[in-house]
Scaffold this motif. Structure first.
Motif, PDB file in Angstrom:
ATOM      1  N   PRO A 156      -0.491   4.116   3.432  1.00  0.00           N
ATOM      2  CA  PRO A 156      -1.230   3.535   4.558  1.00  0.00           C
ATOM      3  C   PRO A 156      -1.554   4.595   5.613  1.00  0.00           C
ATOM      4  CG  PRO A 156       1.086   2.993   4.740  1.00  0.00           C
ATOM      5  CD  PRO A 156       0.932   3.776   3.469  1.00  0.00           C
ATOM      6  N   GLU A 157      -2.676   4.402   6.292  1.00  0.00           N
ATOM      7  CA  GLU A 157      -3.031   5.343   7.355  1.00  0.00           C
ATOM      8  C   GLU A 157      -2.048   5.255   8.505  1.00  0.00           C
ATOM      9  OE1 GLU A 157      -5.000   3.044   5.984  1.00  0.00           O
ATOM     10  OE2 GLU A 157      -7.135   3.523   6.252  1.00  0.00           O
ATOM     11  N   HIS A 200      -3.275  -4.699  18.921  1.00  0.00           N
ATOM     12  CA  HIS A 200      -4.467  -4.011  18.439  1.00  0.00           C
ATOM     13  C   HIS A 200      -5.732  -4.830  18.601  1.00  0.00           C
ATOM     14  CE1 HIS A 200      -2.533  -0.492  16.670  1.00  0.00           C
ATOM     15  NE2 HIS A 200      -1.499  -1.297  16.577  1.00  0.00           N
ATOM     16  N   PHE A 207      -4.168  -3.828   6.938  1.00  0.00           N
ATOM     17  CA  PHE A 207      -4.328  -2.907   5.818  1.00  0.00           C
ATOM     18  C   PHE A 207      -3.860  -1.497   6.185  1.00  0.00           C
ATOM     19  CE2 PHE A 207      -7.056   0.192   3.637  1.00  0.00           C
ATOM     20  CZ  PHE A 207      -6.853  -0.160   2.318  1.00  0.00           C
ATOM     21  N   ALA A 208      -4.165  -1.099   7.399  1.00  0.00           N
ATOM     22  CA  ALA A 208      -3.847   0.276   7.801  1.00  0.00           C
ATOM     23  C   ALA A 208      -2.387   0.444   8.186  1.00  0.00           C
ATOM     24  CB  ALA A 208      -4.740   0.699   8.972  1.00  0.00           C
ATOM     25  N   ALA A 209      -1.722  -0.667   8.518  1.00  0.00           N
ATOM     26  CA  ALA A 209      -0.361  -0.560   9.041  1.00  0.00           C
ATOM     27  C   ALA A 209       0.599  -0.005   8.001  1.00  0.00           C
ATOM     28  CB  ALA A 209       0.117  -1.926   9.515  1.00  0.00           C
ATOM     29  N   ALA A 210       1.569   0.763   8.483  1.00  0.00           N
ATOM     30  CA  ALA A 210       2.545   1.346   7.573  1.00  0.00           C
ATOM     31  C   ALA A 210       3.657   0.364   7.236  1.00  0.00           C
ATOM     32  CB  ALA A 210       3.145   2.606   8.209  1.00  0.00           C
ATOM     33  N   LEU A 258      -0.841   2.743  11.938  1.00  0.00           N
ATOM     34  CA  LEU A 258      -1.509   2.324  13.172  1.00  0.00           C
ATOM     35  C   LEU A 258      -0.920   3.124  14.310  1.00  0.00           C
ATOM     36  CD1 LEU A 258      -1.419  -1.514  12.706  1.00  0.00           C
ATOM     37  CD2 LEU A 258      -3.444  -0.066  12.649  1.00  0.00           C
ATOM     38  N   HIS A 311       1.673  -8.752   5.743  1.00  0.00           N
ATOM     39  CA  HIS A 311       1.225  -7.536   5.054  1.00  0.00           C
ATOM     40  C   HIS A 311       0.427  -7.893   3.805  1.00  0.00           C
ATOM     41  CE1 HIS A 311       5.111  -7.967   2.683  1.00  0.00           C
ATOM     42  NE2 HIS A 311       4.246  -7.730   1.723  1.00  0.00           N
ATOM     43  N   PHE A 312      -0.306  -6.906   3.328  1.00  0.00           N
ATOM     44  CA  PHE A 312      -1.020  -7.052   2.067  1.00  0.00           C
ATOM     45  C   PHE A 312      -0.119  -6.572   0.945  1.00  0.00           C
ATOM     46  CE2 PHE A 312      -4.994  -6.810   4.634  1.00  0.00           C
ATOM     47  CZ  PHE A 312      -5.635  -7.920   4.120  1.00  0.00           C
ATOM     48  N   ARG A 369       0.846  -1.183   0.000  1.00  0.00           N
ATOM     49  CA  ARG A 369       0.000   0.000   0.000  1.00  0.00           C
ATOM     50  C   ARG A 369       0.881   1.232   0.000  1.00  0.00           C
ATOM     51  NH1 ARG A 369      -4.455   1.559   4.184  1.00  0.00           N
ATOM     52  NH2 ARG A 369      -5.450   3.006   2.743  1.00  0.00           N
ATOM     53  N   GLU A 382      -8.072  -7.709   9.024  1.00  0.00           N
ATOM     54  CA  GLU A 382      -7.736  -7.140   7.719  1.00  0.00           C
ATOM     55  C   GLU A 382      -7.604  -5.622   7.796  1.00  0.00           C
ATOM     56  OE1 GLU A 382     -10.491  -8.500   4.753  1.00  0.00           O
ATOM     57  OE2 GLU A 382     -12.223  -7.542   5.650  1.00  0.00           O
ATOM     58  N   ALA A 383      -8.440  -5.017   8.625  1.00  0.00           N
ATOM     59  CA  ALA A 383      -8.348  -3.557   8.770  1.00  0.00           C
ATOM     60  C   ALA A 383      -7.004  -3.162   9.377  1.00  0.00           C
ATOM     61  CB  ALA A 383      -9.498  -3.048   9.633  1.00  0.00           C
ATOM     62  N   ILE A 384      -6.584  -3.908  10.381  1.00  0.00           N
ATOM     63  CA  ILE A 384      -5.329  -3.576  11.080  1.00  0.00           C
ATOM     64  C   ILE A 384      -4.137  -3.720  10.140  1.00  0.00           C
ATOM     65  CG2 ILE A 384      -3.749  -4.401  12.869  1.00  0.00           C
ATOM     66  CD1 ILE A 384      -6.365  -5.120  14.466  1.00  0.00           C
ATOM     67  N   THR A 417     -10.306   1.627   5.855  1.00  0.00           N
ATOM     68  CA  THR A 417     -10.764   0.649   6.841  1.00  0.00           C
ATOM     69  C   THR A 417     -12.190   0.997   7.238  1.00  0.00           C
ATOM     70  OG1 THR A 417      -9.792   1.994   8.562  1.00  0.00           O
ATOM     71  CG2 THR A 417      -8.472   0.169   7.749  1.00  0.00           C
ATOM     72  N   HIS A 468      -9.897  -0.502  16.888  1.00  0.00           N
ATOM     73  CA  HIS A 468      -8.769  -1.440  16.782  1.00  0.00           C
ATOM     74  C   HIS A 468      -7.528  -0.736  16.246  1.00  0.00           C
ATOM     75  CE1 HIS A 468     -10.630  -5.165  17.841  1.00  0.00           C
ATOM     76  NE2 HIS A 468     -11.613  -4.980  16.988  1.00  0.00           N
ATOM     77  N   LEU A 469      -7.761   0.305  15.479  1.00  0.00           N
ATOM     78  CA  LEU A 469      -6.652   0.961  14.806  1.00  0.00           C
ATOM     79  C   LEU A 469      -5.993   2.001  15.697  1.00  0.00           C
ATOM     80  CD1 LEU A 469      -8.365   1.330  11.349  1.00  0.00           C
ATOM     81  CD2 LEU A 469      -6.940  -0.522  12.206  1.00  0.00           C
TER      82      LEU A 469
END
Lengths: 254, 189, 189
Positions: free
Chosen positions: A139-140, C29, C15-18, A142, C62-63, A136, C11-13, B65, B72-73
């Motif tokens: 990414p946002e 999380h 997905f959002a991770a850098a 965490l 990771h995705f 990605r 999946e949200a976690i 998300t 969770h985030l």
């Protein structure tokens, strides 16, 4: 065959038919591996004697062409020549190291380098992140938010205040007068005592002997010594000491 | 390729993009195709119940998300910490002398007060800025908060033991015994 | 919440991770749960046929986009910086022999390793210093990173191409069959 520009034509060397471009080899082992592969057999079956000959021929031709050979290529050539003669001699059980072991080790090195090259090529052939697959881009991220809860009791609070008050409370400082002989005083004394004496005299003889207070006596000793240095610097007297820790002698120069 | 293929490419393209993509952006990657809006709606529907959703914002598409998973985030956790000695001392000076300026705190404690110490106490919710003193330099004053009183189980600031109490409790001795049992030492009282 | 909920949160976690997440990162999380590896495998299976895949690389998840869709995503005409032959070779020596010291790399390659080569690999985030070998001189050792595994799409070091064969052939032994000094191995000792 058309005549080629001799400067364009690649030089070819005997059995290996290699382009003589030493810059393209990463050292003698690399060259050896290239030569070994030209034998077109499994490296495990490689003929070390043939390989040695290939290498020595290569080096000889390079020399004949007056190419600059890096020292390590020549060292390898010398070593391989030694290996070859050792391999050709009747087996000597006393020989140390055993030339056949050396040949095996050389073969091992070649196989290992070859395996690493092959592995590198296979790694690069794999799908790579950023080229074949992508993560990605935006990414946002965490985030863990930590909420601090302070474990501080009232007792901690008031005892801290008590400690401050105790620290800053009225304190009586008693400054004791330390008996010292000031440097000016010491200079004055020493100069007066020394007078016009031109005989070497022990510095300690100029110290008062009847001092009851030991700390004052130490101060007098120190100040008198510094006074002696100062008077010497001013050219009013001379200092002499025969050896380390020997008595210090002084005399007037006036 | 399977019929699913355009959706796979679509999701990969939108996923890997550095910013939300317009239809034109997507077409650059996947080629012009009339059914793109339709495909995007299909893909959005496929993700609707997932933790990641495909959403359109102002004509641009991106994954995000699912809003209900935000906890969770950005989960929060409570960390129990011990205040530094400097912070406890500073807090006590503020509590006993409020409103008090930083130079005054420093004078009482006999050492400089770092900005970090004030910040920690402010973040803990125990002190607050309490206006400026109308003296030269107009220094900022600090005072305690209702949160401070609540944390220390005090009804009023007057409930803080006075100097005489401290002395009686031996708290004005140089080295206050830390384990000393005092009538007011328990916050549960 | 539905039974699907942990997968949604997972999946949200991720997905959002850098950056790729370890099990421990994820647990921070989503909370500690024994079935996390199982859930991750389930989620990876759910994404296996999609344009985005959930992958494990060196214990981190990771995705990433499916490799077969690269042609839709590859920035056109953007030149990939090519690794030098020395860098590729050094990287493979480190990957297959780790932890390995610089003199060992030099012995295997038969030439001195220039500092620049190590730098390039370190900068790419593929290798890292891995402690000192407790032998005379205490030479620094090098090993690969999770980033290396991620870049080359390897789940684990075990998956290095041909690793098992090389090991079986004794080509990854630190000590060659006999300890003998060849001229090229002595230069840096």
């Amino acid at each position: 065959m058309l005549a080629e520009d001799p400067f364009d034509a690649p030089h070819r060397s005997g059995p290996a038919t290699l382009v003589l471009q030493l810059g393209s080899w990463e050292g003698p082992l690399d060259l050896l591996l290239t030569l070994a592969r030209s034998q077109k057999v499994d490296l495990a079956q490689i003929s070390i004697l043939a390989l040695v000959d290939q290498y020595l021929v290569f080096i000889r031709e390079a020399k004949a062409l007056s190419l600059e050979l890096a020292a390590d290529y020549l060292v390898m050539a010398a070593w391989l020549a030694y290996l070859k003669s050792a391999l050709l001699l009747p087996p000597d059980p006393e020989a140390e190291p055993d030339p056949h072991d050396m040949a095996l080790k050389l073969q091992f090195q070649l196989r290992r380098l070859d395996a690493m090259r092959d592995a590198g090529a296979r790694l690069l052939a794999r799908p790579q992140l950023g080229w074949d697959s992508f993560g990605r881009a935006d990414p946002e991220g965490l985030k863990l938010e930590t909420i601090a809860r302070y474990d501080t009791s009232l007792f901690d609070l008031i005892s801290a205040y008590g400690a401050i008050k105790a620290r800053s409370g009225p304190a009586a400082h008693i400054v004791r007068r330390r008996p010292v002989m000031a440097l000016d005083e010491a200079i004055e004394c020493l100069e007066a005592l020394l007078g016009k004496s031109i005989d070497w005299t022990e510095l300690s003889r100029f110290l008062p002997t009847d001092l009851a207070d030991e700390s004052y006596a130490r101060s007098v000793l120190a100040s008198t010594f510094v006074a002696a240095l100062e008077l010497t610097r001013l050219g009013k007297m001379s200092l002499s000491q025969g050896a380390a820790f020997a008595p210090i002698l002084v005399r007037s120069t006036q | 390729m399977s019929t699913e293929s355009p959706l796979r490419a679509l999701e990969a393209i939108i996923f890997a993009a550095a910013a939300p993509l317009t239809l034109a952006d997507i077409a650059k990657h996947i080629g012009e195709r009339g059914d793109l809006p339709h495909l995007l709606r299909d893909l959005a529907a496929a993700y609707a119940d997932r933790g990641i959703n495909l959403v359109e914002r102002g004509g641009r598409w991106h994954f995000q998300t699912a809003p209900d998973l935000a906890h969770h985030l950005r989960p929060s956790r409570e960390a129990v910490r011990k205040l530094s000695r400097a912070a406890v001392e500073t807090l006590s000076v503020i509590a006993y002398h409020e409103p008090v300026t930083r130079p005054e705190i420093e004078e009482i404690r006999g050492v400089a007060v770092s900005g970090g110490t004030i910040d920690v106490l402010m973040e803990a919710g125990w002190i607050r800025p309490a206006g400026r003193r109308e003296t030269p330099g107009r220094p900022l004053q600090y005072a305690t908060t209702p949160g401070f009183l609540a944390h220390f189980n005090l009804i009023h600031r007057r409930d803080l033991p006075g100097l005489a109490d401290l002395k009686a409790a031996g708290l004005l001795d140089r080295e206050p015994p830390r384990e000393l049992a005092l009538p007011f030492s328990s916050t549960d009282d």
